[in-house]
Design a protein around this motif. Structure first.
Motif: not given
Length: 833
Positions: A209, A369, A372, A409, A412-413, A418-419, A689
């Protein structure tokens, strides 16, 4: 109350942007009174001892391979005074690097700090300067703010980095387990190379992550090897268990279900393929069920491992299929008993995230992960479809408010971070999670206090909408239960639902935010036994056993979360232009407490006690009709806006802008109502974020990228005073401070609602007073975009949703028409400061 048949009122255009400067200090450190000679000399001695002990400790590590490169420095542990506030000891130019910050059960705070070998003298000189340097004109010693918060300095130990339950750290050096290594991004290669030398097993890179300052790497090995890796690489900031294994709330479900499925299936107008979807992250779904198949296409039945297949593999009636039935239809008792036509405006998707029987369990560290990956799989499969994500899977072994790899995570998603791809940025997502369940223990005394069962990981995710349970089910219909009652009365929190009462209330968001029907437990006549899962106290949903038992009972926070996802998807279908942040705010805007909950809040003597009620049952039960539309006397003003919180100026990152809204209150109507009580509810929703590193459990500014706050103009202040209270821009620093007018009427108050990324409060007072409270500020507060300048994120744009609801309880008066007429007028009228 009038019918909700009017459109919500868009006030986005009413926002007027102002250059912003915080009117108060942003310091989070309080002054301490020290005798500098005694304090400085003691710390100088402790520094020398700490360096010597750290060197000896590294030399004394057992079985250290000769080819393991030295770290080039040592870790020391710095203990802070409890009243010092969050303190950043890191100095990048000096090479000192802050790692874990731990608070023990006694409230003692300790920071692990890496000091390079070639900077030891410079580090020590700070304390020499403090002790012996020349005082300033104000009598302050040099380096006062750096030195005085420090209580003690000693050599760091493995425990200095352990951010998990103390009892979970194995004492035996040879004990093996999965570890979560929270690594500095610029030292990942060094950690991985050294891990190979030490013979540690590292998880697949797909399970890493990646956050702005840290990457979470799973590693399996002995405690002794992890200790060597930690001190030899200086690349690990924190250690935790890699134990994010989920607990899916399912039991052997009951039978005795109605047999009207075919009739209901014929009465349903099924959704088209382009309709928004509830995407279930669960055990799969049996789409052969007649009440599911028309709304779940074969290509939308996915799994993170294609070899698993998409069918529901859970024992009994199945968990994923039960979730699907409720997410699509709600409690099936009503639709099955009705003869009316039903139109569905949303559909289903399913991504299996749990392996079927006979397949090895997922690596316990991998659920961040995996979550996500499941989200991306659904979006790649159908990139043009709107969707909300629903996951009623929690980690039985972890509870509390601290960010974990899994919860971060999810944050973040949700924000689409996440990208890093600028060309194809990820979308924002609305993710609904369950708060977790109180165990199905039949001993009533052991489960009587819901506050003793903290909400489970990953429900602490800031950006997710976490769902708990309430219940209206009190009628026990099963034979053999004469004299039994229910654990919870009508309208109370469900006895399955966990709370966030035991979380750190000053830093953690309110969870759950909303509650839905979750069922009740039966209580024996003597009060000793509490039985879970009775059909009459549960909900009805689809079963994976289509031939043997097509319908079955379903309960607990899984049931509540599925219903919440259904509502979110319905709102997404009705308002395709609304952001996920806005759907979240609308659901909270529509929520009301039951009579039982209202009584509990009314009994609270302080705002803190009232806020504790939020940690038990959130803002109440959402109402789809109120969320979908306004009424003439119960309306919602909605804004969706972007804001750039920070800017670079003169080499420093400063606040950039704030927004001020001139509220379209019809003065004549409100003044005519005089002392009639009106209710105003403000919901400010945005996604942060996450940066889950360092002292994020102590200082939200280190976890959130930015924060926002709102403030409503007081009734007796001028617009100029209102602006001065909220914004120092344009005012001389020596000018008199703004008068802080009375701000009575708020249910919770600014201090109580300041945590998280969803801020909600309710004001009640005379209509004539509200007429003068006709402006609202939205302004930024600090976050790591500002404080971590080296990451270069300070220029990022953010967005937020604002929902302001106004109602006149017990009085029917048309507010909607004059407010709607005022909005376009006020757009053309600048606010004069």
């Amino acid at each position: 109350m009038s019918e909700h048949d009017r459109p919500h009122i868009d006030i986005t255009a009413l926002a007027q942007r102002r250059t912003f400067k915080s009117p108060g200090s942003n310091a989070r450190q309080r002054a301490l009174n020290r005798v500098r000679g005694d304090h400085g000399l003691r710390l100088i001695a402790e520094i020398g001892n700490a360096f010597a002990e750290a060197e000896a400790g590294q030399r004394g590590l057992p079985e250290q391979p000769a080819d393991l490169e030295p770290a080039g420095g040592v870790f020391i542990e710095v203990e802070l005074n409890r009243s010092a506030g969050a303190t950043n000891l890191e100095r990048q130019r000096e090479g000192t690097r802050q790692a874990a910050e731990i608070v023990d059960e006694n409230g003692v705070r300790r920071i692990a700090l890496f000091v390079p070998d070639d900077m030891r003298d410079a580090f020590s000189q700070v304390f020499e300067d403090y002790t012996n340097g020349k005082l300033s004109e104000k009598g302050s010693p040099p380096k006062k703010t750096r030195v005085e918060p420090i209580e003690h300095i000693r050599a760091a130990r493995l425990q200095s980095f352990w951010r998990d339950a103390p009892e979970a750290l194995p004492e035996d050096p040879q004990a093996q387990m999965w570890w979560a290594l929270w690594c500095f991004n610029d030292r990942i290669d060094r950690v991985l190379g050294s891990a190979a030398v030490l013979g540690l097993h590292i998880g697949n890179p797909d399970t890493f992550l990646r956050f702005p300052e840290t990457t979470v790497i799973p590693a399996y090995g002995r405690r002794a090897s992890i200790e060597m890796l930690l001190f030899a690489t200086a690349g690990i900031s924190e250690l935790r268990r890699a134990s994010d294994s989920p607990l899916v709330f399912t039991r052997d479900l009951k039978d005795d279900v109605p047999a009207f499925i075919d009739d209901l299936a014929e009465r349903v107008t099924w959704p088209g393929n382009d309709a928004p979807a509830v995407c279930l992250l669960d055990t799969g779904v049996n789409r052969a069920h007649p009440l599911i198949e028309p709304a779940l296409s074969p290509e939308d039945l996915m799994a993170i491992d294609t070899a698993w297949g998409g069918d529901d593999h859970e024992h009994g009636a199945g968990h994923g299929t039960g979730m699907a039935g409720l997410a699509l239809h709600g409690d099936l008792v009503g639709p099955l008993a009705s003869n009316l036509p039903i139109e569905l405006i949303h559909r289903l998707e399913s991504v299996k995230i749990l392996p079927p029987p006979g397949v090895p369990d997922n690596d316990p560290h991998s659920y961040g992960p995996i979550t996500q990956s499941a989200i991306l799989l659904a979006e790649i499969n159908n990139p043009d479809r709107d969707r909300v994500f629903c996951m009623a899977v929690t980690n039985e072994g972890r509870s509390g408010s601290d960010a974990t790899a899994w919860s971060a995570a999810i944050d973040q998603a949700a924000v689409g971070a996440e990208s890093d791809g600028a060309e194809n940025p990820s979308p924002r997502r609305l993710i609904l999670l369950s708060a977790g369940n109180i165990p199905d223990n039949s001993i009533a005394a052991e489960i009587a206090d819901a506050d003793a069962f903290p909400a489970e990981d990953p429900s602490q995710a800031w950006n997710a909408l976490t769902i708990g349970g309430y219940t209206d089910k009190t009628g026990i219909g099963e034979a053999g239960y004469d004299g039994w009652t229910t654990v919870a009365p009508v309208g109370a929190a469900s006895p399955y639902s966990r709370t966030s009462f035991l979380w750190d209330t000053s830093q953690s968001p309110f969870k759950p935010e909303l509650v839905f029907e979750a069922g009740n437990r039966a209580l024996s006549p003597c009060g000793a036994e509490a039985v879970a899962g009775l059909d009459s106290l549960s909900l009805l949903t689809a079963s994976r056993l289509v031939a043997q038992k097509p319908l079955d009972a379903f309960w607990a926070t899984s049931a509540a979360t599925a219903q919440a996802a259904r509502m979110a998807a319905q709102l997404t279908a009705a308002y395709p232009h609304y952001w996920p942040e806005t759907i979240r705010a609308l659901m909270v805007h529509s929520a009301r407490w039951t009579g039982h909950m209202d009584q509990l809040v009314a009994q609270c003597a302080t705002k803190r006690e009232k806020a504790d009620c939020l940690r038990r049952f959130g803002y109440g039960i959402p109402d789809l009709g109120r969320a979908m539309a306004s009424a003439i006397d119960d309306l919602a003003l909605v804004a969706q806006n972007t804001i750039r919180p920070f800017r670079m100026e003169g080499g420093s990152v400063r606040f950039n802008e704030s927004h001020i809204y001139q509220l379209p209150w019809p003065q004549d109507v409100l003044e005519a109502l005089d002392n009639t009580r009106v209710r105003l509810k403000v919901a400010l929703s945005y996604f942060v974020e996450p940066n889950p590193s360092f002292a994020t459990n102590l200082d939200p500014a280190r976890y959130q990228s930015f924060g926002l706050r709102f403030d409503l103009k007081r009734s007796r202040e001028t617009i100029g005073n209102f602006n001065r209270r909220n914004n120092a821009e344009g005012y001389d620093k020596d000018a008199p401070r703004a008068v802080n007018e009375t701000n009575d009427g708020w249910l919770f108050g600014e201090k109580q609602i300041s945590s998280g990324s969803l801020h909600v409060d309710i004001w009640e007072g005379p209509a004539v007073e509200l007429a003068a409270r006709n402006a609202l500020y939205v302004h930024p507060i600090s976050g790591w975009w500002r404080e971590r300048k080296s990451l270069g994120r300070y220029g990022q744009e953010a967005r937020y949703a604002l929902v302001i609801s106004l109602e006149t309880p017990g009085v029917e008066v048309d507010l909607h028409t004059p407010i709607s007429a005022l909005v376009p007028v006020l757009v053309e009228v600048p606010i004069e400061i």
